[in-house]
Design an enzyme around this catalytic site. Structure first.
Site, PDB file in Angstrom:
ATOM      1  N   TYR A 153      11.481  29.393 -24.319  1.00 42.19           N
ATOM      2  CA  TYR A 153      10.694  30.057 -25.366  1.00 42.19           C
ATOM      3  C   TYR A 153      11.730  30.509 -26.400  1.00 42.19           C
ATOM      4  CZ  TYR A 153       6.986  32.861 -27.766  1.00 42.19           C
ATOM      5  OH  TYR A 153       6.112  33.649 -28.778  1.00 42.19           O
ATOM      6  N   LYS A 157      12.265  29.640 -30.141  1.00 42.79           N
ATOM      7  CA  LYS A 157      12.067  30.737 -31.282  1.00 42.79           C
ATOM      8  C   LYS A 157      13.489  30.947 -32.061  1.00 42.79           C
ATOM      9  CE  LYS A 157       7.726  31.286 -30.867  1.00 42.79           C
ATOM     10  NZ  LYS A 157       6.907  30.559 -31.818  1.00 42.79           N
TER      11      LYS A 157
HETATM   12  P1  NAI Z   1      -2.516  32.496 -29.167  1.00 47.34           P
HETATM   13  O1  NAI Z   1      -2.051  31.982 -27.992  1.00 47.34           O
HETATM   14  O2  NAI Z   1      -3.104  33.744 -29.362  1.00 47.34           O
HETATM   15  O3  NAI Z   1      -2.697  31.339 -30.328  1.00 47.34           O
HETATM   16  C1  NAI Z   1      -2.090  30.141 -30.460  1.00 47.34           C
HETATM   17  C2  NAI Z   1      -2.826  29.356 -31.284  1.00 47.34           C
HETATM   18  O4  NAI Z   1      -2.060  28.109 -31.089  1.00 47.34           O
HETATM   19  C3  NAI Z   1      -4.199  28.867 -30.322  1.00 47.34           C
HETATM   20  O5  NAI Z   1      -5.185  28.537 -31.185  1.00 47.34           O
HETATM   21  C4  NAI Z   1      -4.006  27.428 -29.666  1.00 47.34           C
HETATM   22  O6  NAI Z   1      -5.182  26.604 -29.456  1.00 47.34           O
HETATM   23  C5  NAI Z   1      -2.836  26.966 -30.815  1.00 47.34           C
HETATM   24  N1  NAI Z   1      -2.027  25.872 -30.223  1.00 47.34           N
HETATM   25  C6  NAI Z   1      -1.548  26.003 -29.058  1.00 47.34           C
HETATM   26  N2  NAI Z   1      -0.719  24.719 -28.955  1.00 47.34           N
HETATM   27  C7  NAI Z   1      -1.203  23.653 -29.786  1.00 47.34           C
HETATM   28  C8  NAI Z   1      -0.784  22.443 -30.347  1.00 47.34           C
HETATM   29  N3  NAI Z   1       0.146  21.552 -29.420  1.00 47.34           N
HETATM   30  N4  NAI Z   1      -1.039  21.994 -31.533  1.00 47.34           N
HETATM   31  C9  NAI Z   1      -2.222  22.860 -32.334  1.00 47.34           C
HETATM   32  N5  NAI Z   1      -2.399  24.202 -32.133  1.00 47.34           N
HETATM   33  C10 NAI Z   1      -1.991  24.493 -30.581  1.00 47.34           C
HETATM   34  O7  NAI Z   1      -0.896  32.951 -29.968  1.00 47.34           O
HETATM   35  P2  NAI Z   1      -0.414  33.997 -31.101  1.00 47.34           P
HETATM   36  O8  NAI Z   1      -0.147  35.254 -30.151  1.00 47.34           O
HETATM   37  O9  NAI Z   1      -1.305  34.116 -32.171  1.00 47.34           O
HETATM   38  O10 NAI Z   1       0.764  33.536 -31.375  1.00 47.34           O
HETATM   39  C11 NAI Z   1       0.952  32.744 -32.869  1.00 47.34           C
HETATM   40  C12 NAI Z   1       2.526  32.542 -33.052  1.00 47.34           C
HETATM   41  O11 NAI Z   1       3.154  33.698 -32.992  1.00 47.34           O
HETATM   42  C13 NAI Z   1       3.041  31.718 -31.691  1.00 47.34           C
HETATM   43  O12 NAI Z   1       3.969  30.633 -32.454  1.00 47.34           O
HETATM   44  C14 NAI Z   1       3.758  32.784 -30.860  1.00 47.34           C
HETATM   45  O13 NAI Z   1       4.898  32.044 -30.364  1.00 47.34           O
HETATM   46  C15 NAI Z   1       4.205  33.569 -32.017  1.00 47.34           C
HETATM   47  N6  NAI Z   1       4.325  35.130 -31.424  1.00 47.34           N
HETATM   48  C16 NAI Z   1       3.406  35.740 -30.990  1.00 47.34           C
HETATM   49  C17 NAI Z   1       3.685  37.013 -30.379  1.00 47.34           C
HETATM   50  C18 NAI Z   1       2.660  37.975 -29.825  1.00 47.34           C
HETATM   51  O14 NAI Z   1       3.179  39.038 -29.252  1.00 47.34           O
HETATM   52  N7  NAI Z   1       1.408  37.600 -29.930  1.00 47.34           N
HETATM   53  C19 NAI Z   1       5.074  37.611 -30.627  1.00 47.34           C
HETATM   54  C20 NAI Z   1       6.019  36.843 -31.126  1.00 47.34           C
HETATM   55  C21 NAI Z   1       5.721  35.507 -31.684  1.00 47.34           C
END
Ligand code: NAI
Length: 245
Positions: A153, A157
């Site tokens: 990851y 990132k």
């Molecule tokens: P989450 O897990 O709540 O939501 C991720 C979404 O991406 C889900 O709706 C899922 O269905 C979709 N997804 C996953 N694989 C996919 C694919 N192959 N094609 C299309 N859609 C896909 O994640 P969250 O927390 O909302 O994270 C959003 C972004 O922010 C991610 O890139 C994550 O790495 C990044 N991020 C999140 C943090 C956190 O603390 N929540 C911190 C730093 C970065």
């Protein structure tokens, strides 16, 4: 924020979490949101939420790791709206384990979704992005600096930072900007899956002493898409409660 009214903005991974919050905030700013996710039922429900508030949104089934899926999603968007104004590469996953325990599959899947997915999205969508005003935002993370159990990851990132800076250099001639947002811990289903006692241990490292709400990440993403950020490109905006200080 300026310049978002009527704009066509594609948000990947928008069925929940930060992507959903971004879609809702974009709707508040008057944008037409393309809710793109591999979870089509979740995407449909975000579209209904926006429609229920009188807004316009459109759900597309998208697996960001597949070129074919990107081509068919972008084809459908362009057939509907004719062009794209903004792209948020937000879809992301984690598959944590320490270096010696990590499988090839966990490495490949995380790089494929988080990093190659954003690169593919840019490659397929950029020819349809509006010149002079188009904008891309990629979701990096504080884990880009390195994080225990996240060699896959954190490589993805930090790779997104290199991708973003390169996009900024290559696309500036078309008037297209590219930036990254690097959230700290944000209360979404991704983080809710982490046991509460583990999350509590993270708090002392966050000067604001709390996790972010997804809407607080969304507002930075939306700012970078807007004309209020018209002279900002190639940057990484840390939205982390001060945790990287
Ligand atoms: P989450 O897990 O709540 O939501 C991720 C979404 O991406 C889900 O709706 C899922 O269905 C979709 N997804 C996953 N694989 C996919 C694919 N192959 N094609 C299309 N859609 C896909 O994640 P969250 O927390 O909302 O994270 C959003 C972004 O922010 C991610 O890139 C994550 O790495 C990044 N991020 C999140 C943090 C956190 O603390 N929540 C911190 C730093 C970065």
């Amino acid at each position: 924020m300026r310049g978002l009214n009527g704009k066509i903005i594609v948000v990947t991974g928008a069925a929940q979490g930060i992507g959903r919050a971004t879609a809702l905030r974009l709707h508040e700013e008057g944008a037409k949101v393309v809710v793109a996710d591999r979870n089509k039922a979740g995407a449909d429900s975000v579209v209904s939420e926006i429609a229920g508030q009188g807004g316009e949104a459109f759900a597309v089934d998208l697996d960001v790791g597949s070129r074919q899926s990107w081509e068919s999603a972008v084809g459908a968007i362009v057939a509907t709206y004719g062009h794209i104004d903004g792209l948020v590469n937000n879809a992301g996953i984690t598959r944590d384990s320490s270096l010696l325990k990590m499988t090839d599959e966990d490495w490949e899947l995380v790089i494929d979704v988080n990093l190659r997915g954003a690169w593919l999205g840019c490659q397929v969508a950029v020819p349809h992005l509006k010149e002079k005003g188009g904008a891309i935002v990629n979701l990096s993370s504080e884990s880009r600096w390195g994080a225990f159990g996240q060699s896959n990851y954190s490589a993805a990132k930090s790779g997104l930072v290199g991708l973003t800076r390169t996009l900024a250099l290559e696309l500036a001639r078309y008037g297209i900007r590219a930036n990254a947002v690097a959230p700290g811990t944000t209360m979404t289903p991704m983080i809710e899956a982490v046991p509460e006692n583990v999350r509590k241990d993270w708090l002392p490292g966050i000067p604001l002493r709390r996790e972010a709400d997804p809407s607080e990440i969304a507002s930075s993403i939306v700012f970078l898409l807007s004309d209020d950020a018209s002279y900002i490109t190639g940057q990484v905006l840390g939205v982390n409660g001060g945790s990287a200080l």
